[in-house]
Write an enzyme that holds these catalytic residues in place. Structure first.
Site, PDB file in Angstrom:
ATOM      1  N   LYS A  26       0.834  -1.201   0.000  1.00 27.45           N
ATOM      2  CA  LYS A  26       0.000   0.000   0.000  1.00 27.45           C
ATOM      3  C   LYS A  26       0.871   1.255   0.000  1.00 27.45           C
ATOM      4  CE  LYS A  26      -3.793  -0.696   2.386  1.00 27.45           C
ATOM      5  NZ  LYS A  26      -4.468  -0.938   3.680  1.00 27.45           N
ATOM      6  N   ARG A  96      -3.373   2.987   8.371  1.00 24.37           N
ATOM      7  CA  ARG A  96      -3.638   1.855   7.488  1.00 24.37           C
ATOM      8  C   ARG A  96      -2.443   0.921   7.468  1.00 24.37           C
ATOM      9  NH1 ARG A  96      -4.710   4.518   1.773  1.00 24.37           N
ATOM     10  NH2 ARG A  96      -6.016   2.666   1.535  1.00 24.37           N
ATOM     11  N   GLY A 105      -8.289  -7.434   3.808  1.00 24.14           N
ATOM     12  CA  GLY A 105      -9.104  -7.449   5.018  1.00 24.14           C
ATOM     13  C   GLY A 105      -8.424  -8.020   6.248  1.00 24.14           C
ATOM     14  N   MET A 107      -5.872  -6.844   7.964  1.00 22.78           N
ATOM     15  CA  MET A 107      -5.451  -5.840   8.928  1.00 22.78           C
ATOM     16  C   MET A 107      -6.518  -4.756   8.949  1.00 22.78           C
ATOM     17  SD  MET A 107      -2.514  -6.695   9.998  1.00 22.78           S
ATOM     18  CE  MET A 107      -1.355  -7.934   9.514  1.00 22.78           C
ATOM     19  N   ARG A 346      -3.318  -1.339  -6.504  1.00 16.85           N
ATOM     20  CA  ARG A 346      -2.469  -2.535  -6.454  1.00 16.85           C
ATOM     21  C   ARG A 346      -2.840  -3.397  -7.647  1.00 16.85           C
ATOM     22  NH1 ARG A 346      -5.667  -4.684  -1.211  1.00 16.85           N
ATOM     23  NH2 ARG A 346      -7.635  -4.989  -2.257  1.00 16.85           N
ATOM     24  N   HIS A 468     -15.712  -9.214   0.349  1.00 23.65           N
ATOM     25  CA  HIS A 468     -14.705 -10.173   0.815  1.00 23.65           C
ATOM     26  C   HIS A 468     -14.894 -11.530   0.135  1.00 23.65           C
ATOM     27  CE1 HIS A 468     -13.137 -13.245   3.640  1.00 23.65           C
ATOM     28  NE2 HIS A 468     -12.122 -12.402   3.692  1.00 23.65           N
ATOM     29  N   ARG A 590       2.789 -48.025 -16.803  1.00 22.42           N
ATOM     30  CA  ARG A 590       2.857 -49.085 -15.789  1.00 22.42           C
ATOM     31  C   ARG A 590       2.234 -50.347 -16.364  1.00 22.42           C
ATOM     32  NH1 ARG A 590       1.023 -44.394 -12.932  1.00 22.42           N
ATOM     33  NH2 ARG A 590       2.296 -43.922 -11.103  1.00 22.42           N
ATOM     34  N   ARG A 646       7.682 -49.458 -17.974  1.00 20.14           N
ATOM     35  CA  ARG A 646       8.311 -50.026 -16.780  1.00 20.14           C
ATOM     36  C   ARG A 646       7.962 -51.506 -16.685  1.00 20.14           C
ATOM     37  NH1 ARG A 646       6.556 -47.765 -11.002  1.00 20.14           N
ATOM     38  NH2 ARG A 646       4.642 -48.873 -11.502  1.00 20.14           N
ATOM     39  N   GLU A 773      14.730 -44.712  -7.448  1.00 20.45           N
ATOM     40  CA  GLU A 773      13.691 -44.538  -6.431  1.00 20.45           C
ATOM     41  C   GLU A 773      14.089 -45.079  -5.065  1.00 20.45           C
ATOM     42  OE1 GLU A 773      10.101 -46.597  -7.585  1.00 20.45           O
ATOM     43  OE2 GLU A 773      11.217 -48.059  -8.734  1.00 20.45           O
ATOM     44  N   SER A 792      14.955 -42.229 -14.579  1.00 20.63           N
ATOM     45  CA  SER A 792      13.709 -41.518 -14.336  1.00 20.63           C
ATOM     46  C   SER A 792      13.475 -41.562 -12.838  1.00 20.63           C
ATOM     47  CB  SER A 792      12.555 -42.189 -15.085  1.00 20.63           C
ATOM     48  OG  SER A 792      11.358 -41.526 -14.767  1.00 20.63           O
ATOM     49  N   GLY A 794      11.664 -41.851  -9.672  1.00 16.67           N
ATOM     50  CA  GLY A 794      10.373 -42.270  -9.131  1.00 16.67           C
ATOM     51  C   GLY A 794      10.241 -41.615  -7.777  1.00 16.67           C
ATOM     52  N   THR A 795       9.809 -40.353  -7.784  1.00 14.57           N
ATOM     53  CA  THR A 795       9.902 -39.567  -6.539  1.00 14.57           C
ATOM     54  C   THR A 795       8.860 -39.960  -5.499  1.00 14.57           C
ATOM     55  OG1 THR A 795       8.707 -37.841  -7.721  1.00 14.57           O
ATOM     56  CG2 THR A 795      11.089 -37.563  -7.474  1.00 14.57           C
ATOM     57  N   ASN A 796       7.842 -40.733  -5.882  1.00 18.60           N
ATOM     58  CA  ASN A 796       6.926 -41.200  -4.835  1.00 18.60           C
ATOM     59  C   ASN A 796       7.687 -42.131  -3.899  1.00 18.60           C
ATOM     60  OD1 ASN A 796       5.084 -39.858  -6.366  1.00 18.60           O
ATOM     61  ND2 ASN A 796       4.062 -41.682  -7.134  1.00 18.60           N
ATOM     62  N   ASP A 797       8.307 -43.159  -4.475  1.00 17.17           N
ATOM     63  CA  ASP A 797       9.058 -44.092  -3.643  1.00 17.17           C
ATOM     64  C   ASP A 797      10.353 -43.464  -3.137  1.00 17.17           C
ATOM     65  OD1 ASP A 797       7.255 -46.072  -3.619  1.00 17.17           O
ATOM     66  OD2 ASP A 797       8.149 -47.255  -5.229  1.00 17.17           O
ATOM     67  N   CYS A 859       9.056 -39.264 -13.006  1.00 14.19           N
ATOM     68  CA  CYS A 859       7.735 -39.805 -13.300  1.00 14.19           C
ATOM     69  C   CYS A 859       6.881 -39.918 -12.051  1.00 14.19           C
ATOM     70  CB  CYS A 859       7.849 -41.145 -14.011  1.00 14.19           C
ATOM     71  SG  CYS A 859       8.746 -42.374 -13.052  1.00 14.19           S
ATOM     72  N   TYR A 879      13.234 -34.083 -19.086  1.00 13.00           N
ATOM     73  CA  TYR A 879      11.776 -34.028 -19.168  1.00 13.00           C
ATOM     74  C   TYR A 879      11.133 -34.279 -17.804  1.00 13.00           C
ATOM     75  CZ  TYR A 879      11.694 -39.142 -18.958  1.00 13.00           C
ATOM     76  OH  TYR A 879      11.841 -40.439 -18.556  1.00 13.00           O
TER      77      TYR A 879
HETATM   78  P1  ADP Z   1      -7.808  -2.380   3.422  1.00 14.34           P
HETATM   79  O1  ADP Z   1      -6.379  -2.778   3.394  1.00 14.34           O
HETATM   80  O2  ADP Z   1      -8.639  -3.266   4.275  1.00 14.34           O
HETATM   81  O3  ADP Z   1      -8.350  -2.135   2.067  1.00 14.34           O
HETATM   82  P2  ADP Z   1      -7.521   0.455   3.712  1.00 14.34           P
HETATM   83  O4  ADP Z   1      -6.365   0.962   4.466  1.00 14.34           O
HETATM   84  O5  ADP Z   1      -7.402   0.521   2.238  1.00 14.34           O
HETATM   85  O6  ADP Z   1      -7.867  -0.996   4.212  1.00 14.34           O
HETATM   86  O7  ADP Z   1      -8.725   1.321   4.194  1.00 14.34           O
HETATM   87  C1  ADP Z   1     -10.044   0.935   4.357  1.00 14.34           C
HETATM   88  C2  ADP Z   1     -10.952   1.924   3.683  1.00 14.34           C
HETATM   89  O8  ADP Z   1     -10.745   3.236   4.172  1.00 14.34           O
HETATM   90  C3  ADP Z   1     -10.753   1.996   2.196  1.00 14.34           C
HETATM   91  O9  ADP Z   1     -12.004   2.119   1.580  1.00 14.34           O
HETATM   92  C4  ADP Z   1      -9.937   3.228   2.019  1.00 14.34           C
HETATM   93  O10 ADP Z   1     -10.120   3.794   0.767  1.00 14.34           O
HETATM   94  C5  ADP Z   1     -10.453   4.122   3.122  1.00 14.34           C
HETATM   95  N1  ADP Z   1      -9.439   5.070   3.545  1.00 14.34           N
HETATM   96  C6  ADP Z   1      -8.219   4.791   4.028  1.00 14.34           C
HETATM   97  N2  ADP Z   1      -7.507   5.903   4.277  1.00 14.34           N
HETATM   98  C7  ADP Z   1      -8.307   6.937   3.945  1.00 14.34           C
HETATM   99  C8  ADP Z   1      -8.133   8.337   3.963  1.00 14.34           C
HETATM  100  N3  ADP Z   1      -6.999   8.900   4.345  1.00 14.34           N
HETATM  101  N4  ADP Z   1      -9.162   9.095   3.556  1.00 14.34           N
HETATM  102  C9  ADP Z   1     -10.315   8.518   3.153  1.00 14.34           C
HETATM  103  N5  ADP Z   1     -10.553   7.208   3.117  1.00 14.34           N
HETATM  104  C10 ADP Z   1      -9.541   6.405   3.499  1.00 14.34           C
HETATM  105 MG    MG Z   2      -7.879  -0.883   0.769  1.00 10.92          MG
HETATM  106 MG    MG Z   3       7.944 -47.024  -7.454  1.00 14.91          MG
END
Ligand code: ADP
Ligand code: MG
Ligand code: MG
Length: 920
Positions: A26, A96, A105, A107, A346, A468, A590, A646, A773, A792, A794-797, A859, A879
């Site tokens: 981030k 954040r 989600g 953190m 991201r 989520h 086999r 084999r 093997e 070849s 025979g990584t299981n055995d 194999c 191979y």
């Molecule tokens: P997550 O990693 O769970 O996406 P974020 O840090 O992105 O958490 O933040 C959660 C929400 O809060 C997101 O919708 C983000 O856009 C919003 N947010 C975070 N920082 C700010 C900020 N400085 N101003 C306005 N909204 C924010």
């Molecule tokens: Mg976010």
């Molecule tokens: Mg074998």
């Protein structure tokens, strides 16, 4: 002195995208967006090294940190022309967390930090908007209470105490939405929240903004070690020492009224990969409102109609970002009183379908090279393309007969059928019992990930395409229907009502994650587009867009890979499937499976139970033409490709009947007494068959078996060759640990080959080699390679014998072993490179030392597992061989391994390129 804090704002940032390891994903991208002049509210990032320091030093901070934070905060204040904690002109911030690898989600972010009663009053005076101020304030107290002060419930069915207070307030006011509450209501909520906090923790809510800030920072670092973060890291191979960075950023407000709002978007459709702007937004809302499912958000296309100016600006940013990052991006934005701000970007998570389409399209758009396209598709993602879809006719019948229960969002494509469960622990427990389940929740949260992983499909009543459930399902490659608002789910009674019907726990339902349909009962599935084109041949490639993309990717993979890909197959039809998937030969045929085929098990049993050489030879003579026919079928199907066969491997008692009636029948057939048969079968019993009378040991004690098999192979080869089809048999002697074992067996094979050539007046090429093997085979590979033309693995055995672990008895301890990280992964699934791999490498070095032309393959099951395939590439094998359905995966993994030797051009520029691979 070490630098711990990195500022961004006013068009300049101290960080950049490449600094993910230090700034977290981030923080690095906030810096990058600042540097390319996108509108990012000013802030600073506290580096991941602080988290490392924190845990290495009994949860304490580096001494210089406080000073650096203060200085950075000052810069933010200058940039925003406001002051943290100043009632006359307050600066509010968000705190954040941002791990190096994105963990959706996992953190918790705290918004509107810096508010207290005095500051709130001041802000009302300044903005003249008490509703906005107290809405922000109550959100802050709730988030702070949940995250920092620990009021968030631990148990899944418990409700957040603050939500209870809000619900009561709404009821009292007779309103449904948060936005319908007045400023006075919000003031009330703040008071009630603080009271709840005092009651539950015994402490007052901290009013001092600086104390709030440090409380929030330590909560972020503390959350790195909470259970769900640990579970997530384990599932996605994120190492523990990759602590998070923390971003402190000045707030912008989407909740200032109807000219403000907030949204999330993908620069392309993350489910289908279509090159269309895809996202959701809500006006007069803050932060997570869009993904939380409290109100149903609007599609981004609405913004184009309702606010074309902002939309145009946002769309331009979308294109800028794609050009800059050369990838599909996932963005967060906020509109404050008509001004657009970017809060996050991201690389976007996507389905396998989307990953492939986007990669192929971007090559077409000249945004990326074909090499980069290959590096962007995880080999395992191809699995999703090979997965079944619903049989459309079956589905139509189901819909016509009124079994369509509801329609939600098509959040994770594919077809899933399973039994309904209503919480994640149940999903896990049922799955352990061998049930197929559909996890059905009002909405999912990070606590549910293990249950989501166990489910065939995920169904939610609330939340949009970026909820989520939708995000995680896409990442896991699960079928998902989200936001199916017609479902009335009752956790307490484990039932749901929909369209007048009641669905109970354990009832079957079917999800079409491609259309969003939810159907009652089971619906038959049918093969994917790729299979329809390649295997069933019921679909023409030109009518199959998904297949076409698959084919282009495979074409690029074949261009760059150096490993050959073979398949493990014993039958002509399996071999043909594998060839359709791109197999270039058979790496393991086999022969023992053949003995269970038509007419063969009888003579086979007679051969095993014979008590004279003559009797055994008579039985073998009856087997010979049958085996020859098997081999002819395979050679024909493989049409000139090499075939490794084999010689007989399993202990003989696996072939004989163990029940009395069958033994009596066999006795009659052989014209001997039941007692005699019974006694011989008993005589074959072994205490540890895996290490018993099997492999080359059989052929050494009963040379006539090897002789018959060699004859069948070579006669088949001569016959097929006479029909103008090239044949290249490679005879593989199993379980060799001593060169003399191989010399004994190879002697027979070569003698028979010469005899057959002479009899048939022809010549054919063939090789004799061995399966490595057992450890002694690897340790003495330089001796063995004087006789063997190929190895070849025979990584299981080889895994069983190297680890001293019997695969059949390992379940009880191997899973806990992996949980305790004794082995990072189940070594029977993912090659133990350090141990078993070392033996392989040694065997290759020693073997090629005496025989530079030694051909080397694998194999075992590992031959189709991406990280193991990459290892095989690195140790210079020729191979890998795997089951037919894994051939495409192995092709892609081999190409990626080859590209990793020589990184693609321009890849250095890309963010996060160096991060170790992990599942998406
Ligand atoms: P997550 O990693 O769970 O996406 P974020 O840090 O992105 O958490 O933040 C959660 C929400 O809060 C997101 O919708 C983000 O856009 C919003 N947010 C975070 N920082 C700010 C900020 N400085 N101003 C306005 N909204 C924010
Ligand atoms: Mg976010
Ligand atoms: Mg074998």
């Amino acid at each position: 002195m070490k630098k711990y804090v990195y500022f961004f704002g006013r068009g300049r940032a101290e960080g950049k995208a490449e600094m993910k390891a230090l700034l977290g994903g981030k923080g690095a991208n906030l810096a990058e967006m600042t540097n390319i002049s996108l509108p990012v509210p000013a802030g600073f990032t506290i580096s991941t090294e602080v988290c490392t320091h924190y845990y290495a030093n009994k949860r304490s901070y580096p001494r210089s940190l406080a000073g650096e934070v203060k200085a950075a905060l000052k810069k933010v204040e200058l940039g925003m022309k406001a002051k943290f904690g100043d009632p006359k002109n307050p600066l509010l911030v968000s705190v954040r967390s941002g791990a190096r690898a994105s963990m959706p989600g996992m953190m918790d972010t705290i918004l509107n930090l810096g508010l207290n009663d005095v500051v709130a009053a001041g802000l009302v005076k300044r903005t003249g908007n008490p509703r906005f101020v107290y809405d922000s304030y109550r959100r802050f107290v709730q988030m702070y209470g949940d995250v920092v002060l620990g009021l968030k419930p631990v148990h899944k069915d418990e409700i957040d105490p603050f939500e209870l207070i809000i619900e009561a307030k709404k009821k009292q006011r007779g309103v449904h939405l948060d936005t319908d509450l007045s400023a006075e209501d919000m003031v009330d909520l703040v008071g009630l929240f603080k009271k709840a906090i005092k009651e539950k923790t015994g402490h007052d809510f901290p009013e001092d903004p600086m104390a709030q800030l440090w409380g929030a920072l330590s909560a972020v670092f503390g959350s790195w070690m909470n259970d769900r973060a640990i579970a997530y890291r384990r599932m996605y191979d994120i190492p523990e020492w990759w602590g998070p960075a923390v971003n402190v950023q000045s707030m912008v407000f989407g909740n200032m009224g109807e000219t403000s709002g907030t949204g999330v978007a993908f620069t392309r459709d993350a489910a289908t990969g279509a090159n269309e702007f895809y996202g959701e937004y809500l006006m007069n809302a803050q932060g997570e409102d869009v993904v939380a499912g409290i109100r149903t958000p609007l599609p981004i296309s609405e913004l184009a109609v309702k606010n074309p100016v902002i939309y145009k600006q946002l769309n331009k940013i979308r294109l800028t970002l794609e050009k800059h990052y050369r990838d599909m991006m996932d963005i967060e934005f906020t509109i404050q009183d008509g001004t657009l701000y970017m809060l996050q970007c991201r690389v976007g998570k996507r389905t396998a379908f989307a990953a492939i389409k986007i990669a192929v399209d971007m090559v077409g758009e000249k945004l990326i090279s074909d090499k980069e396209a290959l590096q962007r598709i995880e080999p395992d993602q191809l699995n999703q393309l090979l997965r079944p879809v619903f049989d459309l006719k079956e589905k139509e019948i189901a819909v016509k007969s009124g079994r369509l229960l509801a329609k939600g969002l098509n959040a994770g494509p594919g077809a899933a059928t399973g039994r309904v469960v209503f919480n994640a622990p149940d999903a896990e427990a049922w799955k352990k019992k061998g049930e197929l389940v559909v996890l059905t929740r009002i909405e999912t949260s990070p606590e549910d990930i293990k249950g989501m992983d166990a489910a065939e499909g995920i169904l939610t009543a609330r939340g949009g395409m970026t909820s989520h459930a939708a995000l995680v399902a896409r990442q896991m490659g699960k079928v998902c229907v989200a936001g199916c608002s017609e479902l009335e789910i009752d956790y307490a009674t484990h039932t749901m009502r929909v369209r007048g019907k009641v669905v109970r726990e354990g009832d079957w339902i079917s999800l079409d994650g491609t259309t969003g349909e939810v159907l009652e009962g089971k619906v038959a599935t049918k093969p994917s587009e790729v299979l329809q084109v390649l295997i069933d041949k019921t679909l023409d490639a030109k009518d199959a867009p998904v297949y076409q993309q698959y084919a282009r990717i495979m074409g690029w993979a074949d261009r760059y890979r150096r490993l050959k890909i073979r398949t493990n197959a014993d039958q002509p039809d399996q071999s043909l499937n594998a060839v359709a998937f791109g197999a270039e030969g058979i790496g393991l045929c086999r022969t023992e499976h053949m003995f269970f085929g038509e007419g063969k098990i009888g003579p086979m049993r007679e051969m095993i139970l014979a008590d004279t050489v003559d009797a055994r030879k008579a039985a073998l003579a009856r087997l010979l033409p049958l085996q020859r026919k098997d081999f002819e079928g395979i050679f024909e199907a493989m049409d000139g490709r090499p075939v490794t066969i084999r010689t007989i491997d399993p202990p003989l008692h696996e072939f004989v009947p163990h029940e009395e009636p069958a033994q009596r029948q066999l006795a009659k057939q052989m014209g001997i007494s039941y007692e005699k048969v019974h006694q011989r079968v008993e005589g074959l019993h072994e205490f540890n068959p895996m290490l018993g009378f099997r492999g080359c040991r059989l052929g050494i004690i009963f040379p006539e078996i090897t002789e018959m098999q060699s004859r069948a192979i070579f006669e088949a080869a001569a016959n097929i060759q006479a029909r103008g089809i090239k044949v290249e048999p490679e005879i593989m002697i199993p379980l060799v640990g001593n060169v003399k074992e191989l010399a004994d067996q190879a002697g027979i094979v070569r003698r028979v080959a010469a005899e057959v050539m002479k009899e048939k007046g022809t010549k054919f090429k063939y090789l004799v080699g061995t399966m490595i093997e057992v450890p002694r085979g690897a340790l003495t590979a330089d001796e063995i390679a004087t006789v063997a033309e190929f190895f070849s693995f025979g990584t299981n055995d080889l895994t069983q014998t190297t680890l001293g672990v019997s695969r059949d008895d390992a379940a009880r301890f191997l899973i806990p072993y992996v949980e305790k990280e004794i082995y990072p992964k189940d070594p029977f699934e993912v090659l133990d490179q350090v141990g078993v791999g070392q033996l392989m490498k040694m065997a290759i070095d020693k073997g090629r030392g005496v025989n530079p032309d030694l051909k080397v393959g694998i194999c075992g099951e590992h031959g189709g597992e991406p990280s193991s395939v990459e290892f095989c590439h690195r140790i210079n094998q020729n191979y890998v061989s795997c089951s037919p359905f894994r051939v495409p995966i192995a092709r892609l993994a081999a190409a990626r391994a080859a590209l990793a030797d020589a990184p693609a051009k321009g890849s250095k520029k890309r963010a996060g390129k160096k991060a170790p691979r992990r599942k998406r």
